[in-house]
Write a protein that holds these residues in place. Structure first.
Motif, PDB file in Angstrom:
ATOM      1  N   ILE A   1       0.840  -1.204   0.000  1.00  0.00           N
ATOM      2  CA  ILE A   1       0.000   0.000   0.000  1.00  0.00           C
ATOM      3  C   ILE A   1       0.871   1.248   0.000  1.00  0.00           C
ATOM      4  CG2 ILE A   1      -1.579   1.362   1.433  1.00  0.00           C
ATOM      5  CD1 ILE A   1      -2.891  -1.318   2.227  1.00  0.00           C
ATOM      6  N   MET A   2       1.899   1.259   0.842  1.00  0.00           N
ATOM      7  CA  MET A   2       2.782   2.427   0.903  1.00  0.00           C
ATOM      8  C   MET A   2       3.487   2.665  -0.428  1.00  0.00           C
ATOM      9  SD  MET A   2       4.594   2.153   4.578  1.00  0.00           S
ATOM     10  CE  MET A   2       3.667   1.800   6.047  1.00  0.00           C
ATOM     11  N   LEU A   3       3.947   1.598  -1.069  1.00  0.00           N
ATOM     12  CA  LEU A   3       4.640   1.750  -2.347  1.00  0.00           C
ATOM     13  C   LEU A   3       3.695   2.245  -3.439  1.00  0.00           C
ATOM     14  CD1 LEU A   3       7.317   1.469  -3.799  1.00  0.00           C
ATOM     15  CD2 LEU A   3       6.721  -0.897  -4.310  1.00  0.00           C
ATOM     16  N   VAL A   4       2.482   1.705  -3.489  1.00  0.00           N
ATOM     17  CA  VAL A   4       1.513   2.134  -4.502  1.00  0.00           C
ATOM     18  C   VAL A   4       1.119   3.592  -4.291  1.00  0.00           C
ATOM     19  CG1 VAL A   4      -0.871   1.784  -5.291  1.00  0.00           C
ATOM     20  CG2 VAL A   4       0.646  -0.166  -5.021  1.00  0.00           C
ATOM     21  N   VAL A   5       0.869   3.968  -3.030  1.00  0.00           N
ATOM     22  CA  VAL A   5       0.510   5.364  -2.736  1.00  0.00           C
ATOM     23  C   VAL A   5       1.672   6.291  -3.099  1.00  0.00           C
ATOM     24  CG1 VAL A   5       0.042   6.970  -0.839  1.00  0.00           C
ATOM     25  CG2 VAL A   5      -1.233   4.840  -1.014  1.00  0.00           C
ATOM     26  N   ALA A   6       2.894   5.871  -2.798  1.00  0.00           N
ATOM     27  CA  ALA A   6       4.054   6.698  -3.130  1.00  0.00           C
ATOM     28  C   ALA A   6       4.205   6.872  -4.636  1.00  0.00           C
ATOM     29  CB  ALA A   6       5.318   6.071  -2.539  1.00  0.00           C
ATOM     30  N   ILE A   7       3.976   5.815  -5.395  1.00  0.00           N
ATOM     31  CA  ILE A   7       4.083   5.904  -6.857  1.00  0.00           C
ATOM     32  C   ILE A   7       2.975   6.786  -7.418  1.00  0.00           C
ATOM     33  CG2 ILE A   7       3.883   4.582  -8.994  1.00  0.00           C
ATOM     34  CD1 ILE A   7       5.449   2.343  -7.528  1.00  0.00           C
ATOM     35  N   PHE A   8       1.748   6.653  -6.882  1.00  0.00           N
ATOM     36  CA  PHE A   8       0.667   7.534  -7.326  1.00  0.00           C
ATOM     37  C   PHE A   8       0.982   8.992  -7.002  1.00  0.00           C
ATOM     38  CE2 PHE A   8      -2.516   3.913  -7.372  1.00  0.00           C
ATOM     39  CZ  PHE A   8      -2.654   3.952  -8.743  1.00  0.00           C
ATOM     40  N   ALA A   9       1.557   9.230  -5.818  1.00  0.00           N
ATOM     41  CA  ALA A   9       1.924  10.600  -5.453  1.00  0.00           C
ATOM     42  C   ALA A   9       3.011  11.140  -6.372  1.00  0.00           C
ATOM     43  CB  ALA A   9       2.384  10.650  -3.998  1.00  0.00           C
ATOM     44  N   LEU A  10       3.921  10.277  -6.780  1.00  0.00           N
ATOM     45  CA  LEU A  10       4.987  10.701  -7.686  1.00  0.00           C
ATOM     46  C   LEU A  10       4.443  11.043  -9.064  1.00  0.00           C
ATOM     47  CD1 LEU A  10       8.065  11.061  -7.924  1.00  0.00           C
ATOM     48  CD2 LEU A  10       8.185   8.709  -8.718  1.00  0.00           C
ATOM     49  N   CYS A  11       3.439  10.307  -9.504  1.00  0.00           N
ATOM     50  CA  CYS A  11       2.878  10.516 -10.838  1.00  0.00           C
ATOM     51  C   CYS A  11       1.787  11.580 -10.875  1.00  0.00           C
ATOM     52  CB  CYS A  11       2.300   9.203 -11.370  1.00  0.00           C
ATOM     53  SG  CYS A  11       3.540   7.925 -11.595  1.00  0.00           S
ATOM     54  N   SER A  12       1.342  12.050  -9.728  1.00  0.00           N
ATOM     55  CA  SER A  12       0.239  13.011  -9.701  1.00  0.00           C
ATOM     56  C   SER A  12       0.727  14.423 -10.001  1.00  0.00           C
ATOM     57  CB  SER A  12      -0.448  12.980  -8.336  1.00  0.00           C
ATOM     58  OG  SER A  12       0.417  13.515  -7.365  1.00  0.00           O
ATOM     59  N   GLU A  13      -0.224  15.321 -10.108  1.00  0.00           N
ATOM     60  CA  GLU A  13       0.101  16.720 -10.366  1.00  0.00           C
ATOM     61  C   GLU A  13       0.748  17.328  -9.131  1.00  0.00           C
ATOM     62  OE1 GLU A  13      -3.419  18.775 -11.517  1.00  0.00           O
ATOM     63  OE2 GLU A  13      -3.961  17.268 -12.982  1.00  0.00           O
ATOM     64  N   ASP A  14       1.466  18.413  -9.352  1.00  0.00           N
ATOM     65  CA  ASP A  14       2.107  19.109  -8.237  1.00  0.00           C
ATOM     66  C   ASP A  14       1.093  19.999  -7.533  1.00  0.00           C
ATOM     67  OD1 ASP A  14       4.569  18.003  -8.730  1.00  0.00           O
ATOM     68  OD2 ASP A  14       5.147  19.573 -10.125  1.00  0.00           O
ATOM     69  N   LYS A  15       0.432  19.457  -6.533  1.00  0.00           N
ATOM     70  CA  LYS A  15      -0.487  20.245  -5.719  1.00  0.00           C
ATOM     71  C   LYS A  15       0.063  20.284  -4.309  1.00  0.00           C
ATOM     72  CE  LYS A  15      -4.542  18.394  -7.916  1.00  0.00           C
ATOM     73  NZ  LYS A  15      -5.822  17.746  -7.678  1.00  0.00           N
ATOM     74  N   PRO A  16      -0.046  21.416  -3.643  1.00  0.00           N
ATOM     75  CA  PRO A  16       0.405  21.441  -2.251  1.00  0.00           C
ATOM     76  C   PRO A  16      -0.513  20.582  -1.380  1.00  0.00           C
ATOM     77  CG  PRO A  16      -0.617  23.532  -2.853  1.00  0.00           C
ATOM     78  CD  PRO A  16      -0.530  22.699  -4.097  1.00  0.00           C
ATOM     79  N   SER A  17       0.050  20.022  -0.355  1.00  0.00           N
ATOM     80  CA  SER A  17      -0.727  19.176   0.552  1.00  0.00           C
ATOM     81  C   SER A  17      -1.730  20.022   1.326  1.00  0.00           C
ATOM     82  CB  SER A  17       0.205  18.466   1.529  1.00  0.00           C
ATOM     83  OG  SER A  17      -0.552  17.773   2.492  1.00  0.00           O
ATOM     84  N   PRO A  18      -2.962  19.528   1.471  1.00  0.00           N
ATOM     85  CA  PRO A  18      -3.948  20.293   2.241  1.00  0.00           C
ATOM     86  C   PRO A  18      -3.776  20.121   3.750  1.00  0.00           C
ATOM     87  CG  PRO A  18      -4.957  18.306   1.398  1.00  0.00           C
ATOM     88  CD  PRO A  18      -3.550  18.348   0.856  1.00  0.00           C
ATOM     89  N   TYR A  19      -2.811  19.300   4.161  1.00  0.00           N
ATOM     90  CA  TYR A  19      -2.638  18.994   5.579  1.00  0.00           C
ATOM     91  C   TYR A  19      -1.418  19.688   6.158  1.00  0.00           C
ATOM     92  CZ  TYR A  19      -5.959  15.381   4.416  1.00  0.00           C
ATOM     93  OH  TYR A  19      -7.067  14.732   3.973  1.00  0.00           O
ATOM     94  N   LYS A  20      -1.497  19.984   7.449  1.00  0.00           N
ATOM     95  CA  LYS A  20      -0.369  20.580   8.153  1.00  0.00           C
ATOM     96  C   LYS A  20       0.760  19.570   8.258  1.00  0.00           C
ATOM     97  CE  LYS A  20      -3.260  23.122  11.391  1.00  0.00           C
ATOM     98  NZ  LYS A  20      -3.602  23.252  12.803  1.00  0.00           N
ATOM     99  N   ASN A  21       1.979  20.064   8.287  1.00  0.00           N
ATOM    100  CA  ASN A  21       3.114  19.191   8.552  1.00  0.00           C
ATOM    101  C   ASN A  21       3.122  18.861  10.042  1.00  0.00           C
ATOM    102  OD1 ASN A  21       4.033  19.198   5.933  1.00  0.00           O
ATOM    103  ND2 ASN A  21       5.318  20.980   6.246  1.00  0.00           N
ATOM    104  N   PRO A  22       3.475  17.617  10.395  1.00  0.00           N
ATOM    105  CA  PRO A  22       3.545  17.288  11.818  1.00  0.00           C
ATOM    106  C   PRO A  22       4.695  18.044  12.486  1.00  0.00           C
ATOM    107  CG  PRO A  22       4.289  15.447  10.485  1.00  0.00           C
ATOM    108  CD  PRO A  22       3.784  16.488   9.543  1.00  0.00           C
TER     109      PRO A  22
END
Length: 118
Positions: free
Chosen positions: A48-69
């Motif tokens: 799951i982590m690898l698939v999500v990471a690959i999708f994030a890599l291939c997605s558009e450059d949008k800023p994260s809507p979440y605060k950094n921890p």
């Protein structure tokens, strides 16, 4: 909520991450059915982590809507996760840490790309 204000990170993200860390640390030292269950859970988490990471890599450059921890939580998470990977390698598990490490590297690339886009 203002357009520039970021939302807090959902709780399920922390539950997923820290439950996988608990499984990483306990997997090599437990036996029986629980060992098989943690192995199954770790492989599912890694994929799951690898698939999500690959999708994030291939997605558009949008800023994260979440605060950094907080910075201290980032360091605690790094120590726990890299220590867990070393713990798995020490006990002779090599494929699982390789997948988890590659997911982490892809997410690092995504993070650096997002920083460069700012």
């Amino acid at each position: 909520m203002k357009a520039t204000e970021k939302k807090p990170t959902p709780v399920w993200v922390y539950v997923f991450a820290y439950s996988s860390y608990a499984a990483i640390w306990s997997h090599p030292v437990i036996e029986g059915g629980l060992h098989n269950l943690t192995a199954f859970y770790l492989w599912c988490c890694a994929i799951i982590m690898l698939v999500v990471a690959i999708f994030a890599l291939c997605s558009e450059d949008k800023p994260s809507p979440y605060k950094n921890p907080p910075r201290w939580l980032n360091w605690v998470t790094r120590v726990i996760s890299f220590g867990g990977l070393i713990w798995l390698i020490f006990h002779g598990y090599f494929a699982l840490p390789a997948i988890l490490l590659s997911a982490g590297l892809v997410m690092m690339i995504v993070h650096q790309r997002a920083k460069a886009a700012e």
